[in-house]
Scaffold this motif. Structure first.
Motif, PDB file in Angstrom:
ATOM      1  N   GLY A  63      -3.329   9.157  -7.842  1.00  0.00           N
ATOM      2  CA  GLY A  63      -2.411   9.604  -6.798  1.00  0.00           C
ATOM      3  C   GLY A  63      -2.296   8.651  -5.634  1.00  0.00           C
ATOM      4  N   ALA A  64      -3.230   7.681  -5.535  1.00  0.00           N
ATOM      5  CA  ALA A  64      -3.179   6.701  -4.445  1.00  0.00           C
ATOM      6  C   ALA A  64      -2.330   5.496  -4.810  1.00  0.00           C
ATOM      7  CB  ALA A  64      -4.594   6.260  -4.080  1.00  0.00           C
ATOM      8  N   SER A  65      -1.445   5.630  -5.779  1.00  0.00           N
ATOM      9  CA  SER A  65      -0.550   4.526  -6.141  1.00  0.00           C
ATOM     10  C   SER A  65       0.899   4.830  -5.769  1.00  0.00           C
ATOM     11  CB  SER A  65      -0.649   4.246  -7.646  1.00  0.00           C
ATOM     12  OG  SER A  65      -0.329   5.407  -8.392  1.00  0.00           O
ATOM     13  N   ARG A  66       1.131   5.892  -5.013  1.00  0.00           N
ATOM     14  CA  ARG A  66       2.487   6.236  -4.579  1.00  0.00           C
ATOM     15  C   ARG A  66       2.984   5.214  -3.560  1.00  0.00           C
ATOM     16  NH1 ARG A  66       2.497   9.950  -1.387  1.00  0.00           N
ATOM     17  NH2 ARG A  66       0.267   9.935  -0.914  1.00  0.00           N
ATOM     18  N   MET A  67       4.279   4.944  -3.569  1.00  0.00           N
ATOM     19  CA  MET A  67       4.848   3.983  -2.638  1.00  0.00           C
ATOM     20  C   MET A  67       4.706   4.459  -1.204  1.00  0.00           C
ATOM     21  SD  MET A  67       5.638   1.397  -4.325  1.00  0.00           S
ATOM     22  CE  MET A  67       6.351   0.577  -2.903  1.00  0.00           C
ATOM     23  N   GLU A  68       4.819   5.752  -0.972  1.00  0.00           N
ATOM     24  CA  GLU A  68       4.654   6.269   0.387  1.00  0.00           C
ATOM     25  C   GLU A  68       3.252   5.966   0.913  1.00  0.00           C
ATOM     26  OE1 GLU A  68       4.583  10.567   2.748  1.00  0.00           O
ATOM     27  OE2 GLU A  68       5.211  10.454   0.653  1.00  0.00           O
ATOM     28  N   TYR A  69       2.249   6.143   0.049  1.00  0.00           N
ATOM     29  CA  TYR A  69       0.868   5.859   0.443  1.00  0.00           C
ATOM     30  C   TYR A  69       0.680   4.358   0.679  1.00  0.00           C
ATOM     31  CZ  TYR A  69      -4.141   5.035  -0.225  1.00  0.00           C
ATOM     32  OH  TYR A  69      -5.444   4.613  -0.087  1.00  0.00           O
ATOM     33  N   LEU A  70       1.238   3.517  -0.180  1.00  0.00           N
ATOM     34  CA  LEU A  70       1.080   2.071  -0.033  1.00  0.00           C
ATOM     35  C   LEU A  70       1.715   1.575   1.267  1.00  0.00           C
ATOM     36  CD1 LEU A  70       1.761   0.897  -3.697  1.00  0.00           C
ATOM     37  CD2 LEU A  70      -0.421   1.386  -2.589  1.00  0.00           C
ATOM     38  N   ARG A  71       2.865   2.132   1.625  1.00  0.00           N
ATOM     39  CA  ARG A  71       3.486   1.741   2.900  1.00  0.00           C
ATOM     40  C   ARG A  71       2.632   2.194   4.075  1.00  0.00           C
ATOM     41  NH1 ARG A  71       8.450   2.951   0.023  1.00  0.00           N
ATOM     42  NH2 ARG A  71       8.262   5.141   0.649  1.00  0.00           N
ATOM     43  N   ALA A  72       2.032   3.377   3.983  1.00  0.00           N
ATOM     44  CA  ALA A  72       1.150   3.852   5.051  1.00  0.00           C
ATOM     45  C   ALA A  72      -0.097   2.976   5.169  1.00  0.00           C
ATOM     46  CB  ALA A  72       0.756   5.305   4.794  1.00  0.00           C
ATOM     47  N   VAL A  73      -0.605   2.482   4.036  1.00  0.00           N
ATOM     48  CA  VAL A  73      -1.772   1.601   4.065  1.00  0.00           C
ATOM     49  C   VAL A  73      -1.434   0.297   4.785  1.00  0.00           C
ATOM     50  CG1 VAL A  73      -3.282   0.180   2.626  1.00  0.00           C
ATOM     51  CG2 VAL A  73      -2.888   2.570   2.036  1.00  0.00           C
ATOM     52  N   GLU A  74      -0.290  -0.300   4.478  1.00  0.00           N
ATOM     53  CA  GLU A  74       0.101  -1.544   5.137  1.00  0.00           C
ATOM     54  C   GLU A  74       0.253  -1.340   6.645  1.00  0.00           C
ATOM     55  OE1 GLU A  74       0.118  -4.456   3.884  1.00  0.00           O
ATOM     56  OE2 GLU A  74      -0.374  -3.739   1.876  1.00  0.00           O
ATOM     57  N   ALA A  75       0.807  -0.212   7.050  1.00  0.00           N
ATOM     58  CA  ALA A  75       0.936   0.063   8.482  1.00  0.00           C
ATOM     59  C   ALA A  75      -0.429   0.221   9.134  1.00  0.00           C
ATOM     60  CB  ALA A  75       1.788   1.311   8.689  1.00  0.00           C
ATOM     61  N   THR A  76      -1.362   0.882   8.447  1.00  0.00           N
ATOM     62  CA  THR A  76      -2.710   1.056   9.000  1.00  0.00           C
ATOM     63  C   THR A  76      -3.443  -0.273   9.104  1.00  0.00           C
ATOM     64  OG1 THR A  76      -2.801   3.289   8.059  1.00  0.00           O
ATOM     65  CG2 THR A  76      -4.884   2.282   8.708  1.00  0.00           C
ATOM     66  N   LEU A  77      -3.303  -1.126   8.095  1.00  0.00           N
ATOM     67  CA  LEU A  77      -3.945  -2.444   8.164  1.00  0.00           C
ATOM     68  C   LEU A  77      -3.377  -3.265   9.316  1.00  0.00           C
ATOM     69  CD1 LEU A  77      -4.160  -3.396   4.374  1.00  0.00           C
ATOM     70  CD2 LEU A  77      -5.991  -2.591   5.864  1.00  0.00           C
ATOM     71  N   ALA A  78      -2.092  -3.137   9.575  1.00  0.00           N
ATOM     72  CA  ALA A  78      -1.502  -3.839  10.719  1.00  0.00           C
ATOM     73  C   ALA A  78      -2.090  -3.314  12.030  1.00  0.00           C
ATOM     74  CB  ALA A  78       0.022  -3.664  10.705  1.00  0.00           C
ATOM     75  N   GLU A  79      -2.333  -2.005  12.129  1.00  0.00           N
ATOM     76  CA  GLU A  79      -2.969  -1.443  13.324  1.00  0.00           C
ATOM     77  C   GLU A  79      -4.395  -1.972  13.482  1.00  0.00           C
ATOM     78  OE1 GLU A  79      -2.832   2.763  13.340  1.00  0.00           O
ATOM     79  OE2 GLU A  79      -0.662   2.901  13.077  1.00  0.00           O
ATOM     80  N   VAL A  80      -5.122  -2.068  12.383  1.00  0.00           N
ATOM     81  CA  VAL A  80      -6.491  -2.573  12.446  1.00  0.00           C
ATOM     82  C   VAL A  80      -6.510  -4.006  12.964  1.00  0.00           C
ATOM     83  CG1 VAL A  80      -8.504  -3.204  11.061  1.00  0.00           C
ATOM     84  CG2 VAL A  80      -7.344  -1.028  10.662  1.00  0.00           C
ATOM     85  N   ARG A  81      -5.622  -4.844  12.450  1.00  0.00           N
ATOM     86  CA  ARG A  81      -5.592  -6.244  12.888  1.00  0.00           C
ATOM     87  C   ARG A  81      -5.163  -6.360  14.346  1.00  0.00           C
ATOM     88  NH1 ARG A  81      -3.318  -6.594   7.530  1.00  0.00           N
ATOM     89  NH2 ARG A  81      -4.763  -7.693   6.118  1.00  0.00           N
ATOM     90  N   ALA A  82      -4.222  -5.526  14.767  1.00  0.00           N
ATOM     91  CA  ALA A  82      -3.765  -5.587  16.156  1.00  0.00           C
ATOM     92  C   ALA A  82      -4.845  -5.107  17.118  1.00  0.00           C
ATOM     93  CB  ALA A  82      -2.488  -4.752  16.316  1.00  0.00           C
TER      94      ALA A  82
END
Length: 532
Positions: A95-114
């Motif tokens: 279930g963690a392969s949904r596109m909605e989840y993947l987009r949320a992961v990329e946004a979270t990683l951007a928050e972590v780096r910022a």
């Protein structure tokens, strides 16, 4: 390089003083002459040759004073600056392969780096991390996620998943990016059963969603001349259902099983991968490298027979499971075991007794290092670039890797034919081969069929909770790896002492060498005392 006490450099003012003390004129030493020469006129003192005392003694004195002054300031050499590391492990699969989840992961990683800043290293690891697991296949367990995020030094550890983690997660910050309204129906179990000469396919369906659904299961053969079968189903909200389909003429054929809507359209929900599976009939294709020693080859085939049966595997040029002696072997399947047997008489290193360290997963299920001797050939215990340890023995501070993985490759680091007892003589060996066969051939569902793409219920479920990242937890992170600092005071003090020792011994050495030159130039002087 920095100075701990820079004011101590004031000691360098002693250098001009030493120079001034040594910068003086001196007349040649007085010489005693025979009595007959006293009548000769003596040159005036002003007419005598003069010279400056600029020699090795002056240089040694200046060097010793300079080294002492710099040593008092204590220069420090920083080999590596302190590093701040944020380790992030992202859960994939199921279930963690949904596109909605993947987009949320990329946004979270951007928050972590910022939030971490430019001086912070953000180390991101995906599980599953290699093609052999399949990005859409089984999701990692919570234990596997925690074991991965705790590996290595880090200032902060973060796990990103679509489901909630353990209640008491002190080892890491758990970020949950689930879907508020999950809607998924999938095939989570399959079995082929034969009764009174009639084969039937039994399926278990799982529905996750707020409303009931209905549809049909369609079974179609790869050989188009054969007729397929189908069965209708109806599922309540968050419920399981069983479907039974007679195979009839489809017995022994390769089948595709998929979910469809009642109108014949493709099933459409949050996760499409568990809506379609394949049932392959026939033995598992295996390739055993001819470069492997004959005794080891015999052990491989014996373990395959025990796991799959005599008719459960067959040698194939297009294998699903390969046992190889070198990483460059041409015949490699989805799962490739690299074995490293040592030559007879070659020296090996034996791992001492210790405890197990494992990353939970299918390949290491029921495996352990206790009760088996692990002997490593030269360089076999080193972790290569890209590899991650699945199973290891930890003895004190030393980690002895046993099973490692990199992409499609699984490497058994120790020699399976060495050690006391040898790995091939313990339960470890048949269980390892069985796990590899299960990884390569997916689930065995009976009737000579193997299911490809079949998710378990835990992997098929879609997470619904949402706990976003709190950027405040990334503020003022302590260094994960302190910088290495080395003081230069000891070598400077040693150099100053060496200069002083030379300064003290240099006049004596000069007098000794001058005496020897004089004796060589005037050999008759040696007998003068005796003649007197």
């Amino acid at each position: 390089m920095t100075l701990t006490t820079p004011w101590a450099l004031l000691g360098l003012v002693a250098l001009p003083l030493i120079w001034w003390l040594q910068k003086r004129l001196r007349r040649p030493p007085d010489v005693e002459l025979p009595s007959l020469m006293f009548l000769l006129d003596e040159a005036e003192a002003r007419a005598l040759p003069r010279g400056r005392l600029f020699d090795a003694e002056l240089l040694l004195a200046l060097a010793a004073a300079a080294l002492i002054a710099v040593a008092a300031a204590e220069p420090v050499l920083a080999r590596a600056a302190p590093r701040t590391i944020v380790r992030v492990v992202v859960s994939g699969g199921g279930g963690a392969s949904r596109m909605e989840y993947l987009r949320a992961v990329e946004a979270t990683l951007a928050e972590v780096r910022a939030a971490s800043g430019d001086d912070t290293e953000v180390d991101v690891t995906w599980l599953p991390a290699h093609p052999g697991d399949g990005f859409y296949l089984r999701r990692p367990t919570d234990d596997a996620l925690l074991a991965s995020v705790q590996a290595g030094a880090a200032s902060r550890r973060i796990v990103i998943s679509d489901r909630r983690g353990p209640v008491d997660t002190l080892a890491a910050t758990w970020v949950t990016l689930g879907a508020a309204r999950a809607n998924n129906t999938g095939i989570v179990a399959a079995a082929v059963h034969e009764d009174a000469g009639v084969s039937e396919l039994f399926l278990t369906l799982l529905h996750q969603g707020p409303a009931p659904v209905s549809g049909r299961v369609v079974v179609s053969p790869r050989v188009l001349v054969l007729a397929g079968g189908q069965a209708a189903f109806s599922l309540a909200a968050d419920a399981y259902a069983s479907v039974r389909i007679p195979l009839g003429a489809l017995e022994g054929a390769d089948l595709r099983v998929r979910l469809e809507r009642t109108d014949g359209e493709l099933w459409d929900d949050d996760l499409a991968y568990d809506d379609d599976i394949e049932l392959t009939h026939g033995p598992l294709g295996v390739w055993v490298d001819r470069a492997l020693p004959a005794p080891l080859t015999a052990r491989i085939r014996h373990a395959l027979t025990a796991a799959l049966g005599q008719a459960g595997y067959v040698d194939s040029d297009w294998p699903a499971l390969s046992f190889l002696a070198t990483a460059g072997a041409a015949r490699g399947g989805p799962v490739r075991l690299l074995l490293q047997p040592t030559a007879e008489g070659e020296s090996v290193r034996t791992a001492p007794a210790g405890v197990d360290r494992r990353v939970p997963g299918r390949l290491v299920a029921d495996l352990g290092t206790v009760g088996t001797g692990w002997a490593y050939g030269p360089g076999a215990d080193a972790v290569r670039t890209g590899e991650h340890i699945l199973l290891a023995r930890v003895a004190g501070e030393r980690v002895w890797p046993v099973l490692l993985r990199h992409g499609l490759w699984v490497r058994l680091a120790p020699d399976p034919m060495r050690g006391v007892p040898r790995p091939v003589d313990t339960p470890f060996w048949p269980m390892l081969v069985e796990n590899l066969a299960g990884e390569a051939g997916d689930a065995t569902v009976g009737g000579g069929h193997r299911a490809t793409g079949l998710l378990d219920a835990a992997s098929s479920r879609v997470g619904t909770a949402r706990v976003p990242l709190d950027p405040a937890r990334l503020a003022a992170l302590p260094p994960a790896r302190p910088g290495r600092v080395r003081s230069l005071r000891p070598p400077l003090v040693l150099g100053a002492l060496l200069c002083l020792a030379l300064l003290w011994s240099l006049p004596r050495l000069r007098r000794r060498f001058a005496r020897r030159r004089a004796l060589r130039a005037n050999p008759h002087v040696r007998t003068a005392p005796s003649e007197a």
